[in-house]
Design a protein around this motif. Structure first.
Motif: not given
Ligand SMILES: *[C@@H]1O[C@H](CO)[C@@H](O)[C@H](O)[C@H]1NC(C)=O
Ligand SMILES: *[C@@H]1O[C@H](CO)[C@@H](O)[C@H](O)[C@H]1NC(C)=O
Ligand SMILES: *[C@@H]1O[C@H](CO)[C@@H](O)[C@H](O)[C@H]1NC(C)=O
Length: 190
Positions: A190, A38, A32-33
Protein backbone atom coordinates in the motif's frame (compact mmCIF):
# COMPACT_ATOMS: atom_id res chain seq x y z
CA UNK A 1 -43.97 -5.31 45.70
CA UNK A 2 -40.69 -5.04 47.61
CA UNK A 3 -39.77 -8.54 46.55
CA UNK A 4 -40.37 -7.88 42.86
CA UNK A 5 -38.32 -4.64 43.05
CA UNK A 6 -35.48 -6.57 44.63
CA UNK A 7 -35.81 -9.20 41.91
CA UNK A 8 -35.69 -6.49 39.23
CA UNK A 9 -32.53 -5.00 40.76
CA UNK A 10 -30.89 -8.42 40.91
CA UNK A 11 -31.86 -9.16 37.32
CA UNK A 12 -30.48 -5.80 36.20
CA UNK A 13 -27.21 -6.41 38.00
CA UNK A 14 -26.95 -9.86 36.39
CA UNK A 15 -27.74 -8.43 32.95
CA UNK A 16 -25.16 -5.64 33.30
CA UNK A 17 -22.47 -8.04 34.53
CA UNK A 18 -23.34 -10.39 31.65
CA UNK A 19 -22.97 -7.56 29.12
CA UNK A 20 -19.72 -6.41 30.74
CA UNK A 21 -18.32 -9.94 30.52
CA UNK A 22 -19.38 -10.20 26.84
CA UNK A 23 -17.71 -6.85 26.21
CA UNK A 24 -14.46 -7.80 27.97
CA UNK A 25 -14.27 -11.07 26.00
CA UNK A 26 -14.37 -9.16 22.72
CA UNK A 27 -10.71 -8.82 21.71
CA UNK A 28 -11.24 -8.32 17.95
CA UNK A 29 -13.13 -5.69 16.04
CA UNK A 30 -13.74 -4.48 12.51
CA UNK A 31 -11.70 -1.52 11.23
CA UNK A 32 -11.96 0.41 8.02
CA UNK A 33 -8.87 0.18 5.78
CA UNK A 34 -8.76 3.97 5.69
CA UNK A 35 -8.29 4.14 9.46
CA UNK A 36 -4.82 2.62 8.88
CA UNK A 37 -4.18 4.83 5.85
CA UNK A 38 -4.54 1.90 3.42
CA UNK A 39 -5.79 3.29 0.12
CA UNK A 40 -4.71 1.87 -3.20
CA UNK A 41 -2.54 -1.23 -3.48
CA UNK A 42 0.56 -0.61 -5.64
CA UNK A 43 2.97 -2.87 -7.49
CA UNK A 44 6.69 -2.06 -7.08
CA UNK A 45 9.73 -3.61 -8.70
CA UNK A 46 13.21 -3.62 -7.16
CA UNK A 47 16.39 -4.94 -8.75
CA UNK A 48 19.14 -5.51 -6.24
CA UNK A 49 22.28 -7.63 -5.88
CA UNK A 50 22.77 -10.05 -3.01
CA UNK A 51 26.37 -10.71 -1.96
CA UNK A 52 26.84 -14.12 -0.37
CA UNK A 53 30.30 -13.67 1.09
CA UNK A 54 31.36 -17.00 2.61
CA UNK A 55 35.14 -16.58 2.49
CA UNK A 56 37.68 -14.36 4.18
CA UNK A 57 37.74 -12.19 7.28
CA UNK A 58 34.70 -10.16 6.18
CA UNK A 59 32.41 -13.11 5.52
CA UNK A 60 28.71 -12.27 5.96
CA UNK A 61 27.44 -15.84 5.46
CA UNK A 62 28.54 -18.16 8.28
CA UNK A 63 27.93 -21.91 8.43
CA UNK A 64 26.30 -22.45 11.82
CA UNK A 65 25.29 -26.12 11.48
CA UNK A 66 27.19 -28.83 9.67
CA UNK A 67 24.91 -31.85 9.50
CA UNK A 68 25.96 -35.48 9.81
CA UNK A 69 26.70 -36.84 6.34
CA UNK A 70 25.30 -40.04 4.94
CA UNK A 71 26.09 -41.42 1.50
CA UNK A 72 22.86 -39.93 0.19
CA UNK A 73 23.42 -36.44 1.57
CA UNK A 74 27.15 -36.05 0.92
CA UNK A 75 26.64 -34.22 -2.38
CA UNK A 76 23.91 -31.84 -1.25
CA UNK A 77 24.98 -31.01 2.30
CA UNK A 78 21.46 -31.78 3.43
CA UNK A 79 20.80 -30.21 6.84
CA UNK A 80 23.62 -27.67 6.78
CA UNK A 81 22.49 -24.24 7.98
CA UNK A 82 24.09 -20.89 7.11
CA UNK A 83 23.30 -17.62 8.89
CA UNK A 84 23.54 -14.52 6.73
CA UNK A 85 23.72 -10.76 7.04
CA UNK A 86 24.51 -10.20 3.39
CA UNK A 87 24.84 -6.80 1.72
CA UNK A 88 22.19 -5.85 -0.85
CA UNK A 89 23.54 -3.33 -3.35
CA UNK A 90 22.28 -1.37 -6.32
CA UNK A 91 24.83 -2.82 -8.77
CA UNK A 92 26.66 -6.14 -8.92
CA UNK A 93 30.01 -4.82 -7.60
CA UNK A 94 30.62 -5.22 -3.89
CA UNK A 95 31.54 -1.51 -3.72
CA UNK A 96 28.21 -0.51 -5.28
CA UNK A 97 25.78 1.54 -3.17
CA UNK A 98 24.35 -0.39 -0.22
CA UNK A 99 20.53 -0.37 -0.22
CA UNK A 100 19.87 -2.98 2.44
CA UNK A 101 20.86 -6.25 4.04
CA UNK A 102 19.57 -9.79 3.70
CA UNK A 103 19.32 -11.17 7.23
CA UNK A 104 18.28 -14.71 8.00
CA UNK A 105 19.19 -18.29 7.26
CA UNK A 106 19.40 -20.72 4.40
CA UNK A 107 19.58 -24.43 4.77
CA UNK A 108 19.95 -27.36 2.41
CA UNK A 109 16.49 -28.93 2.45
CA UNK A 110 16.73 -31.32 -0.49
CA UNK A 111 18.51 -34.68 -0.22
CA UNK A 112 18.90 -35.36 -3.93
CA UNK A 113 19.69 -31.95 -5.44
CA UNK A 114 20.82 -28.49 -4.41
CA UNK A 115 17.60 -27.05 -3.03
CA UNK A 116 17.81 -24.49 -0.27
CA UNK A 117 15.13 -23.31 2.11
CA UNK A 118 15.55 -19.52 2.38
CA UNK A 119 14.09 -17.67 5.38
CA UNK A 120 15.22 -14.07 5.44
CA UNK A 121 14.29 -10.44 5.91
CA UNK A 122 15.43 -7.83 3.41
CA UNK A 123 16.00 -4.77 5.57
CA UNK A 124 16.30 -1.60 3.54
CA UNK A 125 18.53 1.33 4.53
CA UNK A 126 18.03 3.61 1.54
CA UNK A 127 15.77 6.64 1.01
CA UNK A 128 12.12 6.35 1.98
CA UNK A 129 12.49 2.58 2.39
CA UNK A 130 15.03 3.01 5.20
CA UNK A 131 13.89 0.81 8.11
CA UNK A 132 11.21 -1.04 6.12
CA UNK A 133 11.60 -4.75 5.48
CA UNK A 134 10.33 -7.58 3.28
CA UNK A 135 10.16 -11.19 4.44
CA UNK A 136 11.11 -13.89 1.94
CA UNK A 137 10.40 -17.56 2.56
CA UNK A 138 10.89 -20.07 -0.21
CA UNK A 139 12.81 -22.68 -2.10
CA UNK A 140 16.03 -21.82 -3.92
CA UNK A 141 17.20 -24.49 -6.38
CA UNK A 142 20.56 -22.76 -6.81
CA UNK A 143 21.57 -24.65 -9.97
CA UNK A 144 18.50 -23.40 -11.88
CA UNK A 145 18.84 -20.27 -14.00
CA UNK A 146 15.87 -18.55 -12.38
CA UNK A 147 14.57 -19.34 -8.91
CA UNK A 148 11.30 -17.97 -7.62
CA UNK A 149 10.62 -17.33 -3.96
CA UNK A 150 7.48 -15.94 -2.32
CA UNK A 151 7.55 -12.60 -0.54
CA UNK A 152 5.27 -13.35 2.38
CA UNK A 153 5.01 -10.02 4.16
CA UNK A 154 6.72 -6.86 5.24
CA UNK A 155 6.98 -4.01 7.72
CA UNK A 156 6.98 -0.23 7.57
CA UNK A 157 6.16 0.89 4.01
CA UNK A 158 5.69 -2.80 3.19
CA UNK A 159 2.91 -3.60 5.66
CA UNK A 160 0.54 -6.15 4.10
CA UNK A 161 3.11 -6.81 1.33
CA UNK A 162 3.01 -9.91 -0.84
CA UNK A 163 4.73 -10.86 -4.04
CA UNK A 164 7.59 -12.88 -5.39
CA UNK A 165 11.33 -12.66 -5.90
CA UNK A 166 13.28 -13.96 -8.89
CA UNK A 167 16.91 -14.87 -8.25
CA UNK A 168 19.58 -15.30 -10.92
CA UNK A 169 23.21 -16.07 -10.15
CA UNK A 170 25.30 -13.19 -11.47
CA UNK A 171 28.73 -14.54 -10.55
CA UNK A 172 29.92 -17.54 -8.60
CA UNK A 173 33.53 -17.80 -7.45
CA UNK A 174 34.48 -21.49 -7.82
CA UNK A 175 37.61 -20.99 -5.70
CA UNK A 176 36.07 -19.63 -2.51
CA UNK A 177 32.28 -20.09 -2.88
CA UNK A 178 31.38 -16.38 -2.89
CA UNK A 179 28.35 -15.57 -5.02
CA UNK A 180 26.59 -12.48 -6.32
CA UNK A 181 22.90 -13.04 -7.06
CA UNK A 182 20.61 -10.67 -8.93
CA UNK A 183 17.22 -10.37 -7.23
CA UNK A 184 14.16 -8.92 -8.90
CA UNK A 185 11.40 -8.30 -6.37
CA UNK A 186 7.80 -7.77 -7.46
CA UNK A 187 5.79 -6.52 -4.50
CA UNK A 188 2.16 -5.53 -3.99
CA UNK A 189 1.89 -3.12 -1.07
CA UNK A 190 0.00 0.00 0.00
C1 LIG B 1 37.56 -6.36 5.45
O1 LIG B 1 36.98 -5.18 5.95
C2 LIG B 1 37.94 -4.22 6.40
C3 LIG B 1 37.17 -3.09 7.05
O2 LIG B 1 36.12 -2.64 6.24
C4 LIG B 1 38.78 -3.77 5.21
O3 LIG B 1 39.73 -2.84 5.62
C5 LIG B 1 39.47 -4.99 4.59
O4 LIG B 1 40.15 -4.62 3.42
C6 LIG B 1 38.45 -6.07 4.24
N1 LIG B 1 39.14 -7.28 3.83
C7 LIG B 1 38.81 -7.96 2.75
C8 LIG B 1 39.62 -9.18 2.47
O5 LIG B 1 37.89 -7.63 2.01
C1 LIG C 1 28.57 -45.62 1.59
O1 LIG C 1 29.36 -45.76 0.41
C2 LIG C 1 30.52 -46.58 0.58
C3 LIG C 1 31.35 -46.52 -0.70
O2 LIG C 1 30.53 -46.51 -1.83
C4 LIG C 1 30.09 -48.01 0.93
O3 LIG C 1 31.23 -48.82 1.13
C5 LIG C 1 29.27 -47.96 2.22
O4 LIG C 1 28.77 -49.24 2.52
C6 LIG C 1 28.10 -47.00 2.07
N1 LIG C 1 27.45 -46.84 3.37
C7 LIG C 1 26.14 -46.94 3.50
C8 LIG C 1 25.63 -46.74 4.89
O5 LIG C 1 25.37 -47.15 2.56
C1 LIG D 1 18.25 5.29 8.12
O1 LIG D 1 17.66 5.34 9.40
C2 LIG D 1 18.62 5.30 10.46
C3 LIG D 1 17.86 5.16 11.77
O2 LIG D 1 16.74 5.99 11.79
C4 LIG D 1 19.50 6.54 10.38
O3 LIG D 1 20.47 6.50 11.40
C5 LIG D 1 20.19 6.55 9.02
O4 LIG D 1 20.96 7.74 8.87
C6 LIG D 1 19.18 6.46 7.89
N1 LIG D 1 19.89 6.29 6.64
C7 LIG D 1 19.54 6.94 5.50
C8 LIG D 1 20.37 6.65 4.31
O5 LIG D 1 18.63 7.72 5.47
Amino acid sequence: MAISRTATVILSVLLVSFLVSVESQQFGRRLSQRSLGLRKEKLSHFRIYFHDIVAGPNATAIRIVEATRTNRTAATGFGDITMIDNPLTMGPERTSKLVGRAQGIYTSASINEMGLLMAMNYVFVEGKYNGSSLSILGRNAVMSTVREMPIVGGSGLFRFARGYAEARTHTFNMNNGDAVVEFNLYVLHY
